[in-house]
Design a protein around this motif. Structure first.
Motif, PDB file in Angstrom:
ATOM      1  N   ASP A  38       8.164  -1.729  -0.649  1.00  0.00           N
ATOM      2  CA  ASP A  38       9.444  -2.206  -0.120  1.00  0.00           C
ATOM      3  C   ASP A  38      10.300  -1.048   0.384  1.00  0.00           C
ATOM      4  N   PRO A  39      11.066  -1.284   1.442  1.00  0.00           N
ATOM      5  CA  PRO A  39      11.967  -0.223   1.946  1.00  0.00           C
ATOM      6  C   PRO A  39      12.975   0.190   0.882  1.00  0.00           C
ATOM      7  N   LEU A  40      13.204   1.474   0.784  1.00  0.00           N
ATOM      8  CA  LEU A  40      14.215   1.988  -0.131  1.00  0.00           C
ATOM      9  C   LEU A  40      15.595   1.627   0.413  1.00  0.00           C
ATOM     10  N   ALA A  41      16.471   1.181  -0.467  1.00  0.00           N
ATOM     11  CA  ALA A  41      17.786   0.717  -0.031  1.00  0.00           C
ATOM     12  C   ALA A  41      18.721   1.885   0.256  1.00  0.00           C
ATOM     13  N   GLY A  42      19.610   1.666   1.202  1.00  0.00           N
ATOM     14  CA  GLY A  42      20.719   2.601   1.420  1.00  0.00           C
ATOM     15  C   GLY A  42      20.409   3.834   2.237  1.00  0.00           C
ATOM     16  N   LEU A  43      19.200   3.952   2.768  1.00  0.00           N
ATOM     17  CA  LEU A  43      18.879   5.138   3.551  1.00  0.00           C
ATOM     18  C   LEU A  43      19.484   5.023   4.953  1.00  0.00           C
ATOM     19  N   GLU A  44      19.986   6.138   5.437  1.00  0.00           N
ATOM     20  CA  GLU A  44      20.572   6.174   6.775  1.00  0.00           C
ATOM     21  C   GLU A  44      19.926   7.282   7.590  1.00  0.00           C
ATOM     22  N   GLY A  68      20.290   9.853  -2.344  1.00  0.00           N
ATOM     23  CA  GLY A  68      20.638   8.434  -2.266  1.00  0.00           C
ATOM     24  C   GLY A  68      19.559   7.473  -2.679  1.00  0.00           C
ATOM     25  N   VAL A  69      18.388   7.962  -3.107  1.00  0.00           N
ATOM     26  CA  VAL A  69      17.300   7.084  -3.532  1.00  0.00           C
ATOM     27  C   VAL A  69      17.543   6.639  -4.969  1.00  0.00           C
ATOM     28  N   ARG A  70      17.655   5.341  -5.193  1.00  0.00           N
ATOM     29  CA  ARG A  70      17.936   4.819  -6.528  1.00  0.00           C
ATOM     30  C   ARG A  70      16.753   4.037  -7.117  1.00  0.00           C
ATOM     31  N   GLU A  71      15.845   3.555  -6.302  1.00  0.00           N
ATOM     32  CA  GLU A  71      14.762   2.692  -6.765  1.00  0.00           C
ATOM     33  C   GLU A  71      13.762   3.452  -7.639  1.00  0.00           C
ATOM     34  N   GLY A  72      13.166   2.713  -8.556  1.00  0.00           N
ATOM     35  CA  GLY A  72      12.056   3.219  -9.346  1.00  0.00           C
ATOM     36  C   GLY A  72      12.459   4.116 -10.497  1.00  0.00           C
ATOM     37  N   HIS A  73      11.746   3.919 -11.631  1.00  0.00           N
ATOM     38  CA  HIS A  73      11.894   4.850 -12.741  1.00  0.00           C
ATOM     39  C   HIS A  73      11.104   6.112 -12.429  1.00  0.00           C
ATOM     40  N   ASP A  74      11.449   7.193 -13.077  1.00  0.00           N
ATOM     41  CA  ASP A  74      10.722   8.440 -12.842  1.00  0.00           C
ATOM     42  C   ASP A  74       9.237   8.264 -13.117  1.00  0.00           C
ATOM     43  N   LEU A  75       8.908   7.455 -14.153  1.00  0.00           N
ATOM     44  CA  LEU A  75       7.503   7.226 -14.497  1.00  0.00           C
ATOM     45  C   LEU A  75       6.776   6.538 -13.343  1.00  0.00           C
ATOM     46  N   GLU A  76       7.450   5.583 -12.687  1.00  0.00           N
ATOM     47  CA  GLU A  76       6.822   4.890 -11.552  1.00  0.00           C
ATOM     48  C   GLU A  76       6.547   5.883 -10.406  1.00  0.00           C
ATOM     49  N   TRP A  77       7.477   6.756 -10.142  1.00  0.00           N
ATOM     50  CA  TRP A  77       7.269   7.765  -9.100  1.00  0.00           C
ATOM     51  C   TRP A  77       6.098   8.678  -9.467  1.00  0.00           C
ATOM     52  N   GLN A  78       6.026   9.062 -10.741  1.00  0.00           N
ATOM     53  CA  GLN A  78       4.943   9.952 -11.175  1.00  0.00           C
ATOM     54  C   GLN A  78       3.588   9.262 -11.068  1.00  0.00           C
ATOM     55  N   LEU A  79       3.529   7.985 -11.485  1.00  0.00           N
ATOM     56  CA  LEU A  79       2.264   7.245 -11.406  1.00  0.00           C
ATOM     57  C   LEU A  79       1.832   7.074  -9.953  1.00  0.00           C
ATOM     58  N   LEU A  80       2.787   6.755  -9.082  1.00  0.00           N
ATOM     59  CA  LEU A  80       2.455   6.565  -7.677  1.00  0.00           C
ATOM     60  C   LEU A  80       2.006   7.890  -7.052  1.00  0.00           C
ATOM     61  N   ALA A  81       2.648   8.979  -7.435  1.00  0.00           N
ATOM     62  CA  ALA A  81       2.257  10.288  -6.914  1.00  0.00           C
ATOM     63  C   ALA A  81       0.822  10.617  -7.307  1.00  0.00           C
ATOM     64  N   ARG A  82       0.461  10.315  -8.551  1.00  0.00           N
ATOM     65  CA  ARG A  82      -0.929  10.564  -8.984  1.00  0.00           C
ATOM     66  C   ARG A  82      -1.904   9.678  -8.227  1.00  0.00           C
ATOM     67  N   ARG A  83      -1.526   8.425  -8.049  1.00  0.00           N
ATOM     68  CA  ARG A  83      -2.410   7.490  -7.347  1.00  0.00           C
ATOM     69  C   ARG A  83      -2.657   7.934  -5.901  1.00  0.00           C
ATOM     70  N   LEU A  84      -1.623   8.499  -5.241  1.00  0.00           N
ATOM     71  CA  LEU A  84      -1.748   8.926  -3.843  1.00  0.00           C
ATOM     72  C   LEU A  84      -2.295  10.347  -3.695  1.00  0.00           C
ATOM     73  N   GLY A  85      -2.518  11.005  -4.824  1.00  0.00           N
ATOM     74  CA  GLY A  85      -2.992  12.388  -4.752  1.00  0.00           C
ATOM     75  C   GLY A  85      -1.901  13.346  -4.329  1.00  0.00           C
ATOM     76  N   ALA A  86      -0.649  12.952  -4.576  1.00  0.00           N
ATOM     77  CA  ALA A  86       0.475  13.790  -4.156  1.00  0.00           C
ATOM     78  C   ALA A  86       0.975  14.688  -5.283  1.00  0.00           C
ATOM     79  N   ALA A  87       0.715  14.317  -6.527  1.00  0.00           N
ATOM     80  CA  ALA A  87       1.207  15.109  -7.648  1.00  0.00           C
ATOM     81  C   ALA A  87       0.609  16.511  -7.592  1.00  0.00           C
ATOM     82  N   GLY A  88       1.469  17.508  -7.628  1.00  0.00           N
ATOM     83  CA  GLY A  88       0.994  18.895  -7.586  1.00  0.00           C
ATOM     84  C   GLY A  88       0.610  19.378  -6.207  1.00  0.00           C
TER      85      GLY A  88
END
Length: 349
Positions: A38-44, A68-88
């Motif tokens: 979903d699109p992150l809210a409030g971005l300009e 200005g990014v408010r969506e998602g818990h830090d854990l969700e961002w970390q899990l998604l980063a690992r899933r996408l191969g972006a972590a590190g």
């Protein structure tokens, strides 16, 4: 009977518990999917952040929150980063946030190093002072050239002893935040050398120019004389014929360049008579260096000038920037009188 009722009650409770667990699991899964896509809210437009060397993922998340990014818990961002191969694997640089971006888009950009690319346009006809001033005003470039004078600058670029005027090709150059202004200048210099080599290799026969360096000087004069593309070969033709005949070039832009910072915007008769190495009214031939940064069209015009018999030109005087070309001095004088008349009509005292 009582035991049977107890078993039925336990079964119903377990079924209800399973139904509740399934519903909670579905809710968590749906939330997870929505967080990714979903699109992150409030971005300009214009929002952004910078990943710096040594930033941890937690620090990057903090910068996203500050942006200005408010969506998602830090854990969700970390899990998604690992899933996408972006972590590190987050690339250092400046990143844009724009309406419609999702968390997935943000992380993929950082994973793949899709940093913001800025433009720097080197304008045709600029001189070295104008170029260096424009670089100083460009905040996202690292100002490594700021403490260097012109001679030291050219030495840093590998051209010790070469005058800097005309040595950088007018063009739009892309760079990323934190790049050195020396890197940009190096690319502009290399582009100029390639363009000059190509123009010189394709030059017309019997040019009164002894080297590619003289072609560069002539191209810089052509660049300053007109901004009209189709006139450049015509003006180059006038100067080439004058050089063949041993006539002085008598071109105001060279006089102005010789005046340097003393030029106040008005060229006077005394200026035309004051001898400097760049005064083509008082000296024969080409000036000692280029007087501006010529573009590719001016380089081509200087090396392949238009044929013809005109030896003079003067502005039309109607504000178009165009010129009248004349074969004889008498024709030229008539064109000058017409220019004066039109100028006075446009700017009456």
């Amino acid at each position: 009977m009582a035991a049977s009722r107890r078993r039925r009650g336990i079964g119903a409770f377990l079924a209800l518990l399973a139904l509740f667990a399934g519903g909670a699991g579905y809710w968590a899964w749906d939330r997870w999917q929505g967080f990714q896509r979903d699109p992150l809210a409030g971005l300009e437009a214009g929002d952004g952040y910078v990943v710096e060397r040594g930033d941890s993922f937690a620090r990057v998340l903090q910068k996203l929150r500050e942006a200005g990014v408010r969506e998602g818990h830090d854990l969700e961002w970390q899990l998604l980063a690992r899933r996408l191969g972006a972590a590190g694997r987050l690339h250092v640089g400046e990143y844009a946030l724009a309406p419609g971006m999702s968390a997935r888009d943000v992380l993929i950009n950082m994973r793949d190093g899709r940093v913001v690319r800025h433009r720097f346009t080197l304008v045709e006809g600029w001189n070295i002072r104008e170029l260096r001033a424009a670089l100083r005003a460009t905040e996202r470039l690292r100002p490594d050239s700021a403490g260097l004078d012109d001679a030291a600058l050219m030495a840093e670029l590998g051209h010790a002893g070469v005058h800097p005027e005309g040595r950088f090709l007018p063009e739009t150059y892309f760079y990323t935040r934190g790049d050195s202004d020396l890197d940009l200048l190096r690319r502009a210099n290399q582009a100029l050398e390639r363009a000059l080599d190509e123009a010189w290799a394709a030059r017309a026969e019997d040019l009164p120019l002894r080297s590619r360096e003289e072609a560069l000087v002539l191209a810089s004069i052509v660049e300053k004389e007109t901004g009209i593309a189709e006139e450049r070969p015509l003006i180059a033709g006038v100067f080439v014929r004058r050089l063949r005949l041993g006539m002085r070039l008598q071109t105001d832009p060279t006089v102005i360049y010789g005046l340097g910072e003393a030029f106040d915007g008005n060229i006077r008769r005394a200026d035309l008579q004051a001898d400097t190495p760049y005064n083509t009214y008082t000296r024969d031939g080409l000036p000692p260096t280029p007087i501006a940064m010529p573009g590719v069209a001016a380089l081509r015009a200087a090396t392949r000038p238009a044929e013809g018999d005109a030896l003079y030109f003067v502005a039309v005087g109607d504000g178009s920037g165009r010129h009248v070309f004349s074969r004889t001095y008498a024709e030229h004088n008539a064109a000058v009188r017409e220019y004066v008349r039109r100028y006075r009509e446009r700017f009456p005292r």
